[in-house]
Design an enzyme around this catalytic site. Sequence first.
Site, PDB file in Angstrom:
ATOM      1  N   HIS A 103       0.819  -1.208   0.000  1.00 50.09           N
ATOM      2  CA  HIS A 103       0.000   0.000   0.000  1.00 50.09           C
ATOM      3  C   HIS A 103       0.855   1.260   0.000  1.00 50.09           C
ATOM      4  O   HIS A 103       0.448   2.290  -0.514  1.00 50.09           O
ATOM      5  CB  HIS A 103      -0.968  -0.006   1.184  1.00 50.09           C
ATOM      6  CG  HIS A 103      -2.126  -0.929   0.975  1.00 50.09           C
ATOM      7  ND1 HIS A 103      -3.356  -0.740   1.539  1.00 50.09           N
ATOM      8  CD2 HIS A 103      -2.235  -2.048   0.223  1.00 50.09           C
ATOM      9  CE1 HIS A 103      -4.177  -1.709   1.154  1.00 50.09           C
ATOM     10  NE2 HIS A 103      -3.508  -2.521   0.362  1.00 50.09           N
ATOM     11  N   HIS A 137      -1.528 -12.453  -2.305  1.00 50.88           N
ATOM     12  CA  HIS A 137      -2.615 -13.167  -1.639  1.00 50.88           C
ATOM     13  C   HIS A 137      -2.276 -14.634  -1.391  1.00 50.88           C
ATOM     14  O   HIS A 137      -3.143 -15.395  -0.948  1.00 50.88           O
ATOM     15  CB  HIS A 137      -3.917 -12.972  -2.426  1.00 50.88           C
ATOM     16  CG  HIS A 137      -4.382 -11.541  -2.398  1.00 50.88           C
ATOM     17  ND1 HIS A 137      -5.431 -11.059  -3.120  1.00 50.88           N
ATOM     18  CD2 HIS A 137      -3.914 -10.474  -1.686  1.00 50.88           C
ATOM     19  CE1 HIS A 137      -5.588  -9.754  -2.884  1.00 50.88           C
ATOM     20  NE2 HIS A 137      -4.665  -9.386  -2.016  1.00 50.88           N
TER      21      HIS A 137
HETATM   22  C1  HEM Z   1      -6.501  -5.785  -7.303  1.00 58.65           C
HETATM   23  C2  HEM Z   1      -5.575  -5.627  -6.398  1.00 58.65           C
HETATM   24  C3  HEM Z   1      -5.773  -5.946  -4.930  1.00 58.65           C
HETATM   25  C4  HEM Z   1      -6.889  -5.860  -4.171  1.00 58.65           C
HETATM   26  C5  HEM Z   1      -8.243  -5.370  -4.590  1.00 58.65           C
HETATM   27  C6  HEM Z   1      -6.537  -6.306  -2.846  1.00 58.65           C
HETATM   28  C7  HEM Z   1      -7.410  -6.352  -1.766  1.00 58.65           C
HETATM   29  C8  HEM Z   1      -7.073  -6.795  -0.503  1.00 58.65           C
HETATM   30  C9  HEM Z   1      -7.962  -6.819   0.628  1.00 58.65           C
HETATM   31  C10 HEM Z   1      -9.401  -6.369   0.619  1.00 58.65           C
HETATM   32  C11 HEM Z   1      -7.268  -7.301   1.689  1.00 58.65           C
HETATM   33  C12 HEM Z   1      -7.745  -7.497   3.103  1.00 58.65           C
HETATM   34  C13 HEM Z   1      -7.287  -6.438   4.076  1.00 58.65           C
HETATM   35  C14 HEM Z   1      -7.756  -6.800   5.457  1.00 58.65           C
HETATM   36  O1  HEM Z   1      -8.974  -6.887   5.646  1.00 58.65           O
HETATM   37  O2  HEM Z   1      -6.907  -7.010   6.325  1.00 58.65           O
HETATM   38  C15 HEM Z   1      -5.958  -7.608   1.225  1.00 58.65           C
HETATM   39  C16 HEM Z   1      -4.982  -8.161   2.018  1.00 58.65           C
HETATM   40  C17 HEM Z   1      -3.712  -8.437   1.588  1.00 58.65           C
HETATM   41  N1  HEM Z   1      -3.181  -8.085   0.382  1.00 58.65           N
HETATM   42 FE1  HEM Z   1      -4.217  -7.450  -1.249  1.00 58.65          FE
HETATM   43  N2  HEM Z   1      -5.218  -6.657  -2.836  1.00 58.65           N
HETATM   44  C18 HEM Z   1      -4.707  -6.449  -4.090  1.00 58.65           C
HETATM   45  C19 HEM Z   1      -3.414  -6.654  -4.485  1.00 58.65           C
HETATM   46  C20 HEM Z   1      -2.389  -7.047  -3.648  1.00 58.65           C
HETATM   47  C21 HEM Z   1      -0.999  -7.079  -4.016  1.00 58.65           C
HETATM   48  C22 HEM Z   1      -0.439  -6.636  -5.378  1.00 58.65           C
HETATM   49  C23 HEM Z   1      -0.313  -7.514  -2.934  1.00 58.65           C
HETATM   50  C24 HEM Z   1       1.159  -7.725  -2.755  1.00 58.65           C
HETATM   51  C25 HEM Z   1       1.980  -8.074  -3.692  1.00 58.65           C
HETATM   52  C26 HEM Z   1      -1.280  -7.770  -1.886  1.00 58.65           C
HETATM   53  C27 HEM Z   1      -0.972  -8.275  -0.645  1.00 58.65           C
HETATM   54  C28 HEM Z   1      -1.876  -8.475   0.358  1.00 58.65           C
HETATM   55  C29 HEM Z   1      -1.561  -9.157   1.614  1.00 58.65           C
HETATM   56  C30 HEM Z   1      -0.228  -9.783   1.998  1.00 58.65           C
HETATM   57  C31 HEM Z   1      -2.738  -9.128   2.393  1.00 58.65           C
HETATM   58  C32 HEM Z   1      -2.939  -9.758   3.767  1.00 58.65           C
HETATM   59  C33 HEM Z   1      -2.689  -8.797   4.888  1.00 58.65           C
HETATM   60  C34 HEM Z   1      -2.878  -9.441   6.238  1.00 58.65           C
HETATM   61  O3  HEM Z   1      -2.904 -10.670   6.348  1.00 58.65           O
HETATM   62  O4  HEM Z   1      -3.008  -8.692   7.205  1.00 58.65           O
HETATM   63  N3  HEM Z   1      -2.524  -7.462  -2.359  1.00 58.65           N
HETATM   64  N4  HEM Z   1      -5.855  -7.276  -0.113  1.00 58.65           N
HETATM   65  C1  LIG Z   2     -10.775  -0.295   0.322  1.00 58.12           C
HETATM   66  O1  LIG Z   2     -11.841   0.575   0.609  1.00 58.12           O
HETATM   67  C2  LIG Z   2     -13.086   0.098   0.140  1.00 58.12           C
HETATM   68  C3  LIG Z   2     -14.113   1.184   0.340  1.00 58.12           C
HETATM   69  O2  LIG Z   2     -14.117   1.617   1.660  1.00 58.12           O
HETATM   70  C4  LIG Z   2     -13.439  -1.202   0.867  1.00 58.12           C
HETATM   71  O3  LIG Z   2     -14.655  -1.704   0.389  1.00 58.12           O
HETATM   72  C5  LIG Z   2     -12.312  -2.204   0.645  1.00 58.12           C
HETATM   73  O4  LIG Z   2     -12.543  -3.353   1.389  1.00 58.12           O
HETATM   74  C6  LIG Z   2     -10.971  -1.618   1.017  1.00 58.12           C
HETATM   75  N1  LIG Z   2      -9.895  -2.534   0.653  1.00 58.12           N
HETATM   76  C7  LIG Z   2      -8.819  -2.720   1.412  1.00 58.12           C
HETATM   77  C8  LIG Z   2      -7.736  -3.555   0.841  1.00 58.12           C
HETATM   78  O5  LIG Z   2      -8.689  -2.212   2.508  1.00 58.12           O
END
Ligand code: HEM
Ligand SMILES: *[C@@H]1O[C@H](CO)[C@@H](O)[C@H](O)[C@H]1NC(C)=O
Length: 683
Positions: free
Chosen positions: A84, A247
């Site tokens: 991020h 992920h």
């Molecule tokens: C279309 C692109 C992406 C979307 C929409 C997305 C969305 C999300 C969301 C919604 C979460 C959950 C956050 C939470 O509730 O804690 C998450 C977690 C995570 N994302 Fe993504 N992500 C994207 C791309 C990526 C990329 C490019 C990486 C790294 C290379 C990444 C690494 C991670 C990791 C490691 C977590 C887990 C964090 C934890 O366990 O606390 N994501 N992502």
């Molecule tokens: C990003 O923000 C949107 C809108 O508040 C939310 O729906 C989504 O879960 C968020 N994603 C992450 C990776 O925090």
Amino acid sequence: MKLALALTLLPLASGACPYLEAGGDPSTGSPHSLEARANFAAAVDEIDFAEVMADLKSRFVTSDPAWPADYGTYAPFFIRLAWHCSGSYRTSDGRGGCDGGRQRFDPERSWDNNTNLDKARGLLWDIKQKHGPGLSWGDLFVLAGTTAIESMGGPVLGFCAGRMDDADGSDSIPLGPNAEQQALAPCEVNGECEEPLGSTTVGLIYVNPEGPMGKPDPVVSGGQVRDTFLRMAMNDTETVALIGGGHAFGKTHGACPDGPGESPAENPTHPWAGNCGTGVGVDAFTSGFEGPWTTDPTSWDNEYFTNLLNYDWDVAKGPGGHYQWSANSTTAADSPVAPTADLADTQPIMMLTSDISLINDPDYKEIVADYAANPSNFDDAFAHAWYKLVSRDMGPITRCKGGEVPDAQPFQYPLPPTPAASSLPPVADVMSALKSHLSASPSSVPAFASLAFSCASTFRRTDFLGGCDGARVRMEPERSFPGNEGAEEVLRELEEIRSEFPNLSVADIIVLGGNAAIEAAGGDVGTVCIGRTDAPDGDLGSEYLFPRIAGNEDIDIAHLYDSIDLLGLTKMEFVALSGGHDLAQEGAWAVNPAKLSVGYFDRLLNLEWDGEAAPYTAVGADNEKLFATEVDMLVRVDAQLQAAAQALLQDEDLFKQQFGKAWGKLMQNDLFFSNEERAELCA
Ligand code: HEM
Ligand SMILES: *[C@@H]1O[C@H](CO)[C@@H](O)[C@H](O)[C@H]1NC(C)=O
Ligand SMILES: *[C@@H]1O[C@H](CO)[C@@H](O)[C@H](O)[C@H]1NC(C)=O
Ligand SMILES: *[C@@H]1O[C@H](CO)[C@@H](O)[C@H](O)[C@H]1NC(C)=O
Ligand SMILES: *[C@@H]1O[C@H](CO)[C@@H](O)[C@H](O)[C@H]1NC(C)=O
């Protein structure tokens, strides 16, 4: 409870709300001066990054009850932090990215998608404090994510250190959401924002994970994923590798539908307290989705891809009240690879709509299938894409410090190495050859000055692209930028002089030619450096650059301010440089012989100008017809630029001093010499 202290201390330490500064001068936090840059680079040399990595690894597995680690490790959490921090980068103006460490400040710290990352930053404070100022927050965030990947068995290419922290978040104001961003890059429907914005949704890193505008439509989502990753220069194979690699680790958090609580902007002392139960651990609310993507979320593997292909995915609202996708464990689709695990035995896995988009788009799906079947292709693509993701905004490899720097990558647009001072001719000899040429051919004075200006003024301090190093003004696309029409002829003239000096680059002769011209016209150029090199054939270093000021007849005041800021100049310095129009050979500001004076400001402020749009016209003192561009007219009418022009007109010494300062900055901004190199190459 060390962490609790850090968590309350850090938000307070992060200072004033930059929203207040919106519309003000955005160039207060950055650019860093050339001296500050070199001194910081020397401090980075003192850091033992291997020791920082060891400290990070023990941090990962030391859970703090104030924010307990999932699955016994913070490693996935730190990957999200680094992603991020870096993923805000956009090619349109080089803004965003982790260099500067601005995620600590508003607006970024309060973006929805940075929910709870205050905790991740707090968990790193002890390490930051231990290693001292040579370890920037930006470097620490990126190294935490990179070490996390490595510690869980993931492929890592290396680490480019040297991110220099900003003093505040002002450089991220144009990313929004706020009034300044609306002026520069309005977004009518948040969720469908277009370039130059980096994301479809202001305040999110990329797309809405739930689907466009919260609708779980994986087909439309796929288009948004492609669009937004392209804006950060990621192609399809890189995009799929990054999402699937990220992920492979960790989980989403959305224990109940009640939300994360107030953001740091709303509640700086206790941000994101969480409205579900205790707010931490199993009660955490971050994104409002719930669950991991794989059955083994603390180990590197390609299960994300095999899962996408192996199961049917059903959409329904999860415990956090958002649409998410769950695997139907009884139906394995017609998959080329065997299922990884019997899902009935494990914690339920999930996918976001943006994940499911990768099997609804035929091009993405082909890549998913490749990574599912060929883990080594995945490893290679991920290692390279991650390094690019976190390092792209660092600019040329000459900015990279530390012992883990990989070979120059294509995104760094490598130039030949800096030559040894002993192999270069003495600057004084080159200058005197140039000056005797100019005294024989005074019409070359404006030509040399304006070529050096065109060459250097492509620079943008945000991602360190552009500038005269590389002499890319010789090549497309810069060669065809407005104002460079006569460049080839001037280059031939300079080449003749260069031929007397073996080993001098084209870039150096362009800059020295400009310096000689300014001095011949009575101006001061400040410090002079040599040691530039020339970009090789096929170089793409200017692929994201376009004319910002010269030749931009549609420019408005918001974009002019923005362009001045990208050049790393103050408004006063920019207006002083505009005084260089006084050297113009013909047209608007003709004065012969070329002498740097305040005449431009006199004519601009005191003549009557006609016209609704550029070229504006006026009649000069000797009845000559004068022309002014849109930028000239903005300098005349904008209150701040006009004030600078008035001050310069009334004080010729101030003009010369500001002009010299601005010129020197412009010619050196793109050089990242160490203190030792500066001592040898600059005088
Ligand atoms: C279309 C692109 C992406 C979307 C929409 C997305 C969305 C999300 C969301 C919604 C979460 C959950 C956050 C939470 O509730 O804690 C998450 C977690 C995570 N994302 Fe993504 N992500 C994207 C791309 C990526 C990329 C490019 C990486 C790294 C290379 C990444 C690494 C991670 C990791 C490691 C977590 C887990 C964090 C934890 O366990 O606390 N994501 N992502
Ligand atoms: C990003 O923000 C949107 C809108 O508040 C939310 O729906 C989504 O879960 C968020 N994603 C992450 C990776 O925090
Ligand atoms: C994407 O870019 C990477 C790195 O330059 C390259 O290796 C890969 O082949 C590209 N993929 C596509 C689909 O063009
Ligand atoms: C899983 O798929 C089977 C067969 O298509 C279907 O009968 C069942 O309802 C699905 N289960 C869920 C939870 O959707
Ligand atoms: C030019 O550079 C080469 C390689 O660094 C060096 O060997 C040579 O002596 C230099 N020529 C002069 C005239 O300094």
